[in-house]
Write a protein that holds these residues in place. Structure first.
Motif, PDB file in Angstrom:
ATOM      1  N   LEU A  28     -10.231   4.318  -9.917  1.00 11.89           N
ATOM      2  CA  LEU A  28      -9.781   3.166  -9.130  1.00 11.89           C
ATOM      3  C   LEU A  28      -8.993   3.618  -7.910  1.00 11.89           C
ATOM      4  CD1 LEU A  28      -9.545   0.046  -8.973  1.00 11.89           C
ATOM      5  CD2 LEU A  28      -7.456   0.249 -10.344  1.00 11.89           C
ATOM      6  N   ALA A  29      -9.412   3.162  -6.736  1.00  5.85           N
ATOM      7  CA  ALA A  29      -8.718   3.512  -5.490  1.00  5.85           C
ATOM      8  C   ALA A  29      -7.439   2.692  -5.349  1.00  5.85           C
ATOM      9  CB  ALA A  29      -9.630   3.275  -4.293  1.00  5.85           C
ATOM     10  N   PRO A  30      -6.403   3.265  -4.732  1.00  8.20           N
ATOM     11  CA  PRO A  30      -5.121   2.572  -4.581  1.00  8.20           C
ATOM     12  C   PRO A  30      -5.108   1.667  -3.340  1.00  8.20           C
ATOM     13  CG  PRO A  30      -4.905   4.790  -3.753  1.00  8.20           C
ATOM     14  CD  PRO A  30      -6.325   4.672  -4.250  1.00  8.20           C
ATOM     15  N   ASN A  31      -6.064   0.736  -3.266  1.00  7.78           N
ATOM     16  CA  ASN A  31      -6.132  -0.159  -2.108  1.00  7.78           C
ATOM     17  C   ASN A  31      -6.270  -1.626  -2.524  1.00  7.78           C
ATOM     18  OD1 ASN A  31      -8.777   0.282  -3.085  1.00  7.78           O
ATOM     19  ND2 ASN A  31      -9.700  -0.053  -1.075  1.00  7.78           N
ATOM     20  N   PRO A  32      -5.410  -2.108  -3.437  1.00 13.21           N
ATOM     21  CA  PRO A  32      -5.526  -3.501  -3.869  1.00 13.21           C
ATOM     22  C   PRO A  32      -5.187  -4.470  -2.737  1.00 13.21           C
ATOM     23  CG  PRO A  32      -3.472  -2.572  -4.670  1.00 13.21           C
ATOM     24  CD  PRO A  32      -4.259  -1.433  -4.062  1.00 13.21           C
ATOM     25  N   SER A  33      -5.861  -5.609  -2.733  1.00 10.90           N
ATOM     26  CA  SER A  33      -5.590  -6.661  -1.755  1.00 10.90           C
ATOM     27  C   SER A  33      -6.322  -7.914  -2.210  1.00 10.90           C
ATOM     28  CB  SER A  33      -6.086  -6.258  -0.352  1.00 10.90           C
ATOM     29  OG  SER A  33      -7.503  -6.275  -0.298  1.00 10.90           O
ATOM     30  N   ALA A  34      -6.113  -8.999  -1.472  1.00  5.82           N
ATOM     31  CA  ALA A  34      -6.815 -10.243  -1.800  1.00  5.82           C
ATOM     32  C   ALA A  34      -8.320 -10.058  -1.702  1.00  5.82           C
ATOM     33  CB  ALA A  34      -6.359 -11.360  -0.869  1.00  5.82           C
ATOM     34  N   MET A  35      -8.766  -9.187  -0.790  1.00  4.24           N
ATOM     35  CA  MET A  35     -10.197  -8.977  -0.598  1.00  4.24           C
ATOM     36  C   MET A  35     -10.771  -7.919  -1.534  1.00  4.24           C
ATOM     37  SD  MET A  35     -11.388 -11.066   1.596  1.00  4.24           S
ATOM     38  CE  MET A  35     -12.933 -10.294   2.030  1.00  4.24           C
TER      39      MET A  35
END
Length: 276
Positions: A28-35
């Motif tokens: 899992l990449a560390p780039n969470p966001s609404a999108m």
């Protein structure tokens, strides 16, 4: 708390790095966001017993993440031999060039601009590495270059952004087209009916245990939204922004820009068919 079995596609639960099927491991990449939901799922695929692996969607240009993917492969006794892309959006593909440097691999994609090496990807292609078999399934609609990868040995399909593990995806107008997207969903449904695919390994969100249920949900959702857009236009709304404010009133406003892209695609689809 919702019962996962009652949700569309039967999501497995929390999104975590680790094994998802006998041949697929998520990093899992560390780039969470609404999108991007929990972040981009970078898939590390290999045949049991093989020392070679394929990586699908290295993710964003994040050095620590890219090195973590390489280290994960090494800890599993694997060497990354090939990199594949489901599509060219930065959260999936921006790190591909750097990842190719770290691994010495070619990068194969539908879009020639994203490739590193002589080979691309297209309909009917079968990718084989270390005994692993992946079948290329064109699934345009989210973007024109979107691909899915059928992993027959695990009865699974990697869908990129065509089907997500939670919620629904956007049709990224003008590059993405709704007619193409609906055709792609039907193509994925045929995998569940004719080829026994039951697991979705999405580009974002949790693994789905009921691939056919997920596809049917997406098709029904699109039909419902399309009817709402058609009704909104019939009531006098004309611009995509006006339609979004009416049809997507129950959706987080931070997602309205993405919703507007989908509405533009829906309006184009209806105009092409003389329905508005």
């Amino acid at each position: 708390m919702s019962d996962a079995a009652a949700l569309p596609g039967q999501p497995r639960g929390l999104v975590v790095s680790g094994p998802a099927t006998p041949r697929a491991v998520n990093v899992l990449a560390p780039n969470p966001s609404a999108m991007t939901l929990d972040g981009t799922n970078t898939w590390l695929l290999s045949e049991p017993g093989s020392d070679l692996a394929v990586v699908v969607d290295p993710g964003p240009l994040d050095e620590s993440h890219l090195r973590h993917v390489v280290d994960t492969a090494s800890m599993l006794g694997k060497r990354v031999a090939l990199t594949l892309l489901t599509h060219g959006h930065p959260d999936h593909a921006e790190g591909a060039g750097r990842f190719a440097e770290l691994t010495g691999t070619a990068v194969r994609a539908l879009d020639p601009a994203l490739r590193l090496g002589d080979e691309g990807l297209g309909a009917g292609d079968v990718v084989t590495v270390g005994g692993l078999e992946l079948r290329v399934v064109p699934t345009p609609g989210h973007t024109s270059d979107s691909l899915s990868f059928h992993l027959p040995a695990d009865r699974a399909v990697l869908t990129g952004d065509t089907i997500l593990g939670r919620g629904t995806t956007m049709v990224a107008h003008p590059d993405g087209r709704l007619g193409d997207y609906l055709d792609s969903l039907r193509r994925l449904r045929s995998l569940t009916v004719d080829d026994g695919v039951h697991t979705v390994l999405p580009g974002h969100g949790p693994v789905l245990e009921d691939a056919q249920g997920a596809v049917e949900f997406y098709l029904a959702h699109r039909a419902g939204r399309l009817a709402q857009v058609e009704s909104a236009v019939a009531s006098g709304l004309r611009t995509a922004a006006e339609v979004v404010a009416h049809v997507y009133a129950d959706v987080d406003r931070s997602l309205w820009p993405a919703a507007e892209l989908s509405v533009r695609a829906q309006l184009e689809y209806l105009r092409e068919r003389g329905q508005v």
